[in-house]
Design a protein around this motif. Sequence first.
Motif, short mmCIF file in Angstrom:
data_model
loop_
_atom_site.label_atom_id
_atom_site.label_comp_id
_atom_site.label_asym_id
_atom_site.label_seq_id
_atom_site.Cartn_x
_atom_site.Cartn_y
_atom_site.Cartn_z
N SER A 1 0.86 -1.18 0.00
CA SER A 1 0.00 0.00 0.00
C SER A 1 0.90 1.24 0.00
O SER A 1 2.11 1.16 0.18
CB SER A 1 -0.91 0.00 1.23
OG SER A 1 -0.12 0.15 2.39
N GLN B 1 3.82 -0.26 -5.58
CA GLN B 1 2.59 0.27 -4.99
C GLN B 1 1.34 -0.08 -5.81
O GLN B 1 1.27 0.18 -7.00
CB GLN B 1 2.69 1.78 -4.86
CG GLN B 1 1.49 2.41 -4.15
CD GLN B 1 1.51 3.92 -4.21
OE1 GLN B 1 2.55 4.54 -4.05
NE2 GLN B 1 0.35 4.52 -4.45
N VAL B 2 0.35 -0.60 -5.11
CA VAL B 2 -0.93 -0.94 -5.72
C VAL B 2 -1.94 0.15 -5.36
O VAL B 2 -2.04 0.55 -4.21
CB VAL B 2 -1.43 -2.30 -5.18
CG1 VAL B 2 -2.84 -2.59 -5.65
CG2 VAL B 2 -0.47 -3.41 -5.59
N SER C 1 -5.77 -1.88 5.27
CA SER C 1 -7.13 -1.61 5.75
C SER C 1 -8.17 -1.68 4.64
O SER C 1 -9.32 -2.01 4.88
CB SER C 1 -7.18 -0.24 6.43
OG SER C 1 -6.91 0.80 5.49
N SER D 1 -2.80 5.83 -7.05
CA SER D 1 -1.60 6.50 -7.56
C SER D 1 -0.49 5.51 -7.81
O SER D 1 0.63 5.87 -8.12
CB SER D 1 -1.16 7.61 -6.61
OG SER D 1 -1.07 7.12 -5.29
N ASN E 1 -6.13 -9.34 8.66
CA ASN E 1 -6.17 -8.07 9.38
C ASN E 1 -6.66 -8.32 10.79
O ASN E 1 -7.55 -9.16 11.00
CB ASN E 1 -7.11 -7.10 8.63
CG ASN E 1 -6.87 -5.66 9.02
OD1 ASN E 1 -6.91 -5.30 10.20
ND2 ASN E 1 -6.59 -4.82 8.03
C1 LIG Z 1 -4.74 11.01 -4.00
C2 LIG Z 1 -4.45 9.79 -3.18
C3 LIG Z 1 -3.95 8.66 -3.80
C4 LIG Z 1 -3.69 7.52 -3.06
N1 LIG Z 1 -3.21 6.42 -3.71
C5 LIG Z 1 -3.01 5.28 -3.03
C6 LIG Z 1 -2.54 4.09 -3.69
O1 LIG Z 1 -2.26 4.08 -4.89
N2 LIG Z 1 -2.39 2.97 -2.93
C7 LIG Z 1 -2.67 2.91 -1.60
O2 LIG Z 1 -2.53 1.84 -0.99
N3 LIG Z 1 -3.09 4.02 -0.96
C8 LIG Z 1 -3.26 5.20 -1.63
N4 LIG Z 1 -3.66 6.31 -0.94
C9 LIG Z 1 -3.68 6.28 0.54
C10 LIG Z 1 -4.94 5.69 1.14
O3 LIG Z 1 -5.87 6.73 1.34
C11 LIG Z 1 -4.64 5.05 2.51
O4 LIG Z 1 -4.05 6.00 3.35
C12 LIG Z 1 -3.74 3.82 2.43
O5 LIG Z 1 -4.20 2.92 1.45
C13 LIG Z 1 -3.67 3.10 3.76
O6 LIG Z 1 -2.70 2.10 3.70
P1 LIG Z 1 -2.75 0.86 4.72
O7 LIG Z 1 -4.00 0.10 4.51
O8 LIG Z 1 -1.47 0.12 4.57
O9 LIG Z 1 -2.69 1.56 6.14
P2 LIG Z 1 -3.81 1.72 7.24
O10 LIG Z 1 -5.05 2.30 6.68
O11 LIG Z 1 -3.17 2.40 8.39
O12 LIG Z 1 -4.18 0.23 7.64
C14 LIG Z 1 -3.33 -0.65 8.34
C15 LIG Z 1 -4.15 -1.90 8.65
O13 LIG Z 1 -3.32 -2.87 9.27
C16 LIG Z 1 -4.06 -3.52 10.27
N5 LIG Z 1 -3.08 -4.06 11.22
C17 LIG Z 1 -2.33 -3.39 12.12
N6 LIG Z 1 -1.52 -4.22 12.77
C18 LIG Z 1 -1.75 -5.47 12.29
C19 LIG Z 1 -1.23 -6.77 12.56
N7 LIG Z 1 -0.26 -6.95 13.49
N8 LIG Z 1 -1.71 -7.82 11.90
C20 LIG Z 1 -2.68 -7.66 10.94
N9 LIG Z 1 -3.23 -6.46 10.65
C21 LIG Z 1 -2.76 -5.38 11.31
C22 LIG Z 1 -4.96 -2.45 10.84
O14 LIG Z 1 -6.11 -3.03 11.45
C23 LIG Z 1 -5.32 -1.65 9.60
O15 LIG Z 1 -6.51 -2.14 9.00
C24 LIG Z 1 -3.93 7.49 -1.66
C25 LIG Z 1 -4.41 8.63 -1.05
C26 LIG Z 1 -4.69 9.76 -1.78
C27 LIG Z 1 -5.21 10.95 -1.08
#
Ligand SMILES: Cc1cc2nc3c(=O)[nH]c(=O)nc-3n(C[C@H](O)[C@H](O)[C@H](O)COP(=O)(O)OP(=O)(O)OC[C@H]3O[C@@H](n4cnc5c(N)ncnc54)[C@H](O)[C@@H]3O)c2cc1C
Lengths: 252, 316
Positions: B234, B248-249, B267, B252, B286
Motif C-alpha cells: 500500500s 505500490q498498488v 485496511s 496513484s 487483518n
Molecule cells: C490522492 C491519493 C492517492 C492515493 N493512492 C493510493 C494508492 O495508490 N495505494 C494505496 O494503498 N493508498 C493510496 N492512498 C492512501 C490511502 O488513502 C490510505 O491512506 C492507504 O491505502 C492506507 O494504507 P494501509 O491500509 O497500509 O494503512 P492503514 O489504513 O493504516 O491500515 C493498516 C491496517 O493494518 C491492520 N493491522 C495493524 N496491525 C496489524 C497486525 N499486526 N496484523 C494484521 N493487521 C494489522 C490495521 O487493522 C489496519 O486495517 C492514496 C491517497 C490519496 C489521497
Amino acid sequence: MNIIVPIKQVPDLVEELEINSDGTDLDREWLKMKLNEFDDHALEEALLMKDDSGATVTAIALDGDDIDKALYAAAAKGADKLVKITGVSGNSTHEAAKAMANAIQGMEYDIIMTGVQSVDDRDGQLAVILAHYLGNSHVSVVTGMQASGGSVTVQKEYGAGMVAEFEASTPIVLGIQAARETPRYVPVAKVRRAQKSSTIEEVAAGDIGVDAGSSVSKMYKPDTGAGAEMIGGSAEDQANKIMELLTQKGIK
Amino acid sequence: MSNQIFVVVEHLKGKIEDITFEMLGKGKEMADASGGELVAVLLGSGAEGMASQLGAASKVIYVDDANLAEYNPQAYCKAVGSVVEANSPKMVLIGNTSMGMDIAGGVSVDLNIPFVAYASGISNDGGTITSALYGGKMNVDSSPSGDGCIVSVISGSFPADAGRVDGSPSVETASADLSGLTIQFKRLIEPEGGDVDITQQEILISVGRGIQSDENLPLAEELAAKLGGAISCSRPIVDSKWLSKTRQVGKSGLKVKPKLYLALGISGAPEHIEGMKDADLIIAVNTDPKAPIFDYAHYGVVQDLFDFIPALSGKL
Ligand SMILES: Cc1cc2nc3c(=O)[nH]c(=O)nc-3n(C[C@H](O)[C@H](O)[C@H](O)COP(=O)(O)OP(=O)(O)OC[C@H]3O[C@@H](n4cnc5c(N)ncnc54)[C@H](O)[C@@H]3O)c2cc1C
C-alpha cells in the motif's frame, strides 16, 4: 517566504466508529482524534522548506476538539506561528475553507499547503476550495516542490507512478500528498514545552454565508465481510484452511 | 437548469482514461432513466478526433485551446467552469482522480454550486449520492440542495464497458477565456522501471502499514518466495521508503489483477481497492474485523499477521 499550513483533526480510524442516534453522522462523543495524516505531510514539507531556506511557517486550524494540542505539536515540530479560527459551527469543507479564507486574507503568504484530502471531506478537498475563495491558483496531489523567488516548480502525481511538473507563480495553494521525508515525530514532553513557550492567536471566523450544498440523509457501515468468507480459529487453523484453498485453486 | 448530465473527459498522452467510460456508462443510465441528455465535455488542442470514442454521449462539447494541449489544473478549472456556466446541467460528473481533484472543488466555488465528493453510487434521478468516507469505513447518502451539482466519482465504481461505445456524437465547439494563467505545464516524468513488474505477477503478497517496520519485510518476502510470487504494498509503505514506488498498488500506484492477492495488514481504503479489486482470489489478513478490505476479499482472516505469516510459511 511565508508558508501557511491549515491543519485539522480527524477521527482515528483504528478505533471503532459509531453512528449517532439520528443516523446521519458519527457519534462524536467518544471519538479519538488525530491529525489528518496528509496535513502531517504538508506540515513536514513546509518545515523542510524552512530548514532549507528559512521560511516562516504558520499553522492554522479551526477551533475544535483537541485542536490546541495539534497546534502546540506543530510548534514543537518547528512551526513559528499558531492561529486558531473561532466561531465556525458547521463542519463542511466549504464553511471551513471560507472561514480560513477570511482569516488568511489579512496575512502575508506565498504558499499555502495542506493535506490533499481528509477522511471526512464529503463536500470536497480543502486546498482547492480554499484556493478559489482566495482567488489563488491551486495544484492537488503534490509530491514535491522547489521554490525560488516568486515562482515554484511543483510535481503532481497521476496514476501508475506518472508525474507531471508545473511551473507556477506564487501565491498558490497546494494539496500535499506526501512530503519528501517521513513526517517528523515529537515526544509529548516537547509538545508540553511548546505549550508553555508559544501562544495561539485567536481570530474570529467572520462572515461565512456558504454551506456544504447538500444534506446527509443517512450514514451507514458498508457490509463488512459481506464479500468475504471469514476463516476462524487459531492462526494455525487459519493457515491450514488457506493452504487447502491454495491447493484447491491450483496455486500451490 | 437543463436536464443534461455532463461528464468531464479525462485523457493523458492521447488516451482516454477508464474513469471517463465508467462515468459515461453511469451517465447514460441516468439520462435514459430521466429522459435527459448525456453530454461529454472534451478539452484539448487538436483532440477533436477523440469524440468518436465518446459514442455513449449524444453530444460532445469540445473546447480547443493551445493552453489545453496538456492537462493544466488552472486552465481545466476555467474551461470546465465556463462550459458548465453556459449550459447549467443538472449534474456534472468528474473523476475523483488526480486531475478531477483539481477541478471539481474549484468549479463548485466559482459557480457557487454544490459538490459531493467520493461518490461510489448515484441514484438514477440524481437525487441521492453515496460517498465512501472514513477510509471506506462509512458510507454517507446525501442529496444536493441546490440546482446543478458536481459529483466526483471514485474509479472502479461503475463498469467501464457500458460507456465504451464508439459512435459519432454531434460535436459542439465552445471557447473559454484562458488568459492570465499563472500555472504552466513543464513536462511529464515517466515512472522508473522496477526490478519486478507487479502487473505481470500471478501471485502478489501485499503488505500494508500493519507490517509496522521495514525490519519485518523479510517475513513477507520469505512467504512470497515460498509461494513463487512477488511483494507489493500500500502507499504508506512507499511513502516511508521501505519499498519502491513500482511496488505500490492503487489509485496513484498500479492496477493489478493477479491470480492471488494476499493482503497483509492493509485496511482497504478506496484508493487501495481501486488497484486490486479485480484480482481472481483476494485473501485478507487483518486484526480489525471491521476493516473495509473484508468487503472486497473473497476470504478473510482476522489474525495478527505476525502469527499468521509464520504459520502459513511453515506449511510451504
Ligand atoms: C490522492 C491519493 C492517492 C492515493 N493512492 C493510493 C494508492 O495508490 N495505494 C494505496 O494503498 N493508498 C493510496 N492512498 C492512501 C490511502 O488513502 C490510505 O491512506 C492507504 O491505502 C492506507 O494504507 P494501509 O491500509 O497500509 O494503512 P492503514 O489504513 O493504516 O491500515 C493498516 C491496517 O493494518 C491492520 N493491522 C495493524 N496491525 C496489524 C497486525 N499486526 N496484523 C494484521 N493487521 C494489522 C490495521 O487493522 C489496519 O486495517 C492514496 C491517497 C490519496 C489521497
